[in-house]
Design a protein around this motif. Sequence first.
Motif, PDB file in Angstrom:
ATOM      1  N   VAL B   7      32.669  45.287  52.688  1.00  0.00           N
ATOM      2  CA  VAL B   7      32.852  46.673  53.109  1.00  0.00           C
ATOM      3  C   VAL B   7      34.141  47.233  52.528  1.00  0.00           C
ATOM      4  N   ALA B   9      35.558  46.292  49.735  1.00  0.00           N
ATOM      5  CA  ALA B   9      35.708  46.013  48.303  1.00  0.00           C
ATOM      6  C   ALA B   9      36.104  47.232  47.489  1.00  0.00           C
ATOM      7  N   LEU B  10      35.625  48.398  47.845  1.00  0.00           N
ATOM      8  CA  LEU B  10      35.968  49.603  47.094  1.00  0.00           C
ATOM      9  C   LEU B  10      36.806  50.545  47.946  1.00  0.00           C
ATOM     10  N   TRP B 171      37.206  51.335  40.083  1.00  0.00           N
ATOM     11  CA  TRP B 171      36.584  50.369  41.012  1.00  0.00           C
ATOM     12  C   TRP B 171      37.102  48.959  40.760  1.00  0.00           C
TER      13      TRP B 171
END
Lengths: 103, 403
Positions: B7, B9-10, B171
């Motif tokens: 959740v 990660a970005l 990202w």
Amino acid sequence: MTTRTFVCRCEDVTLREIEHAIELGLGSVEELKRYTGLGTGPCQGKECMSTLVQLLVDRELVAAEDVQPFTARPPAEPVTFGALATGADEPEGPASEHERGGP
Amino acid sequence: VSDADRVAALGSATAKLPSEVDVAIVGGGIMGLSIAYHLARITDWTIVVIERSYLVSGASGRNGGGVRMQWAEVGNVRLMMESIEMCRGLAQELGINLWFRQGGYLFLARTEAGERRLVRNAELHREVGASTRLLGPYEALELVPQLDVRDVRLAAYNPDDGVVFPWPFVWGYAAQAVRRGVVVRTHTEVTNLEPALGDRLSVRLSTGETVIAAQVVNATGAWSAGLNRKLGIELPNRPHRHEILSSEPLKPFLDPLVVDLSEGLYFSQSTRGEIVAGITMPHDRDATSTTIDLGSSLEFLTRIGRALCHILPIAASLQVLRQWSGPYDVSPDGDAIVGPTPGWPTLVQVCGFTGHGFMMGPAVGRIVARHLARRERHPMLDRWDPARFARGISGVHEDMIIG
């Protein structure tokens, strides 16, 4: 045999790819557009937008009454550079003619 | 990987913020995330990145993705040689496909003045070991056979320059920073900074939360002038809208990014096959307001249609799919504004990159991280000092600002 469901046919974005992006924590139309490329092909989202929104509403990631489509980018339909080159010289138009808004 | 890791990660709107941090970075664009990533690699500091919207919502998600070492000023040439060298191994380092393609940059001069600029730049590039070479019009035609070079006098080509897809850069840095413990909080705005004990700053957020930070970095690019103004900080950089477009995708045919110096026109083919193009507009240097304008105009389409059909006649039958805009963060002397804020020693500015911050992001992230963590001084930091404006020592060094 594998079965793949395409949500965006212009950019070949599958249902599985959208689900993967949702798993990464992306839940808004603008974020999903950027992460998957959905809606950035020749139809500019005219085909796939409603499918994506339905999917987000069904999963309760967005509320139907709040959800907005991603920012519409001109031109409304593809236009050739040749046709655009024939446009009239214009001074910078008034501010009201400009699309203003968030990202 | 646990669900919680995925959740975050970005970055996420719900990522838990520590109440005290070593560094709070404002702005989750290329600069903020590259600094966070490099800091996390060389320190054990507690680091947060605070982004007002989603990742790639600002200029880092709106630029043309050009990466070049063909600049007019030696510091910028060296900086971009460093950044391009970093880009070579970056996809592997970040574990994400950056679509980095070194197809070169081809500058075309159609006037005597443009010709002189290219000759002068090529000499400078040779001195510092950049691989730029001058080409006659017919040699340019060998690189891009679709060009109309009838009124081209001279071209400059550097095969190490290239293009990237900007989004995965952002990202990739975010995911690797998060992996190293950085908290990336999205959809959260910094509403105020107030002095706290011992030169620390209290960072107030739109969510009602407060974070106490030993140092704060303003990496909000075109939004930095608005934040600074709110704090009563006078720096002269201002946002300015620049437009861009992309076409329907074509089979790969165009290796270099081409710049027509006379028109301020640039175009390249992305790895997705689209032609991505922009052009200098008449009011592009009038950056006075701190308001961000993200509008699109028909005037831009007309101007670019004419210029592109002139230099690349096959474009006449190529379709434009969409146009958008992004803000340049224009510094009056064209140099970035990086370093402690006059009167605010623990507020570090990293802004004023004048439309070319994305390509500099990899190198600048490392330079700033090494400076914050180890007090290392890269030669560019003297030139980028935010105090230069008050001292009246700023001067324009760079004339290769495109688009």
